[in-house]
Enzyme design. Structure first.
Site, mmCIF file in Angstrom:
data_model
loop_
_atom_site.group_PDB
_atom_site.id
_atom_site.type_symbol
_atom_site.label_atom_id
_atom_site.label_comp_id
_atom_site.label_asym_id
_atom_site.label_seq_id
_atom_site.Cartn_x
_atom_site.Cartn_y
_atom_site.Cartn_z
ATOM 1 N NE ARG A 138 -30.183 35.090 43.653
ATOM 2 C CZ ARG A 138 -31.438 35.317 43.294
ATOM 3 N NH1 ARG A 138 -31.980 34.622 42.302
ATOM 4 N NH2 ARG A 138 -32.168 36.213 43.932
ATOM 5 C CB CYS B 255 -36.903 30.376 44.318
ATOM 6 S SG CYS B 255 -38.459 31.082 43.726
#
Length: 278
Positions: A175, A233
């Site tokens: 990611r 995050c």
């Protein structure tokens, strides 16, 4: 004060004269409330806390899990039996993210004695700890929120920190690199951020790696004692786990609560892809 507590240490404290308040924060991203699992078996005396309802505000431009209203959060904690002068221990189903979010929020709101159960429910079971399906009716606590006890980053502050200090991206490496993005509208990372997947904070059994190992890991990323460190995050949940791991390693860190869910929602913000430069 330690940021984490082992299952055996917790069992000893629960048998003492002033046991800590226990909060069960089982949660699964995109899944149903963890209350059903809690109802089938939890630590004796533990009160269920819902991450989406109690540990975050409504999703929107500030991300999927923005900070809750301080008064709403304090009211939820009081209802769970939390008082300012009594220790709190939080746990979840073992991943550690939700428990870390509760740990971080209580610290942010000014509670000075909060620890996460290292390894969560699986560690408790492995140590022979008992479970119950009896839901307690806790005496309301007296906790009041005093926000700001630990540092928080805005999007602009996170961008600036990535340039002058150390900004860690706690998501999976793919990611970070922009190879996949299963949730947010844009793939990639904040320019200048360094990849530090949360999964590397723990051993195979889900407990935190020893403090010395964590310190070595974070030092290699530039996050050594004395450095200015921030973490983000996807939506400020797994990043709280990274902040907790950094605390175990002796490194204070700020949390960018909006994280990638906020950053990627603004098309004017720059996005980097691929591995880290240099």
């Amino acid at each position: 004060m330690n940021a984490i507590i082992s299952a055996t240490e917790l069992a000893s404290e629960l048998a003492g004269g002033t046991p800590p308040v226990l909060l069960d924060v089982r949660w699964q991203q995109g899944g149903p409330s963890g209350h059903a699992e809690y109802a089938t078996g939890h630590l004796p005396g533990a009160v269920y806390v819902d991450l989406d309802a109690d540990l975050a505000g409504p999703a929107g431009s500030g991300g999927r899990h923005p900070l809750p209203d301080p008064e709403d959060f304090a009211a939820a904690m009081r209802a769970a039996g939390v008082s300012r002068d009594r220790a709190v221990v939080v746990y979840d189903g073992g991943q550690g993210w939700a428990a870390a979010r509760a740990w971080w929020l209580l610290r942010w709101a000014g509670h000075e004695d909060v620890r996460a159960l290292d390894g969560g429910l699986p560690a408790w079971r492995a140590a022979g700890g008992e479970l119950t399906d009896e839901e307690p009716a806790p005496k309301p606590g007296d906790f009041t929120a005093a926000p700001g006890a630990v540092p928080v980053l805005t999007a602009d502050e996170a961008a600036a920190l990535a340039r002058r200090g150390v900004l860690l991206d706690a998501r999976a490496g793919e990611r970070y690199r922009g190879e996949v993005e299963p949730i947010d509208p844009v793939a990639g990372h904040i320019p200048g951020a360094r990849s530090a997947p949360t999964v590397d904070n723990v051993a195979a059994d889900g407990t935190f790696r020893p403090a010395a190992e964590l310190a070595e890991r974070f030092s290699a990323l530039g996050a050594a004692p004395g450095a200015e460190v921030g973490v983000y995050c996807g939506s400020g949940v797994s990043a709280a786990h990274e902040v907790l791991a950094l605390a175990v390693a002796g490194v204070p860190a700020a949390l960018y609560v909006g994280s990638w869910s906020e950053w990627s929602g603004d098309a004017s913000r720059p996005v980097a892809t691929g591995p880290e430069a240099g």
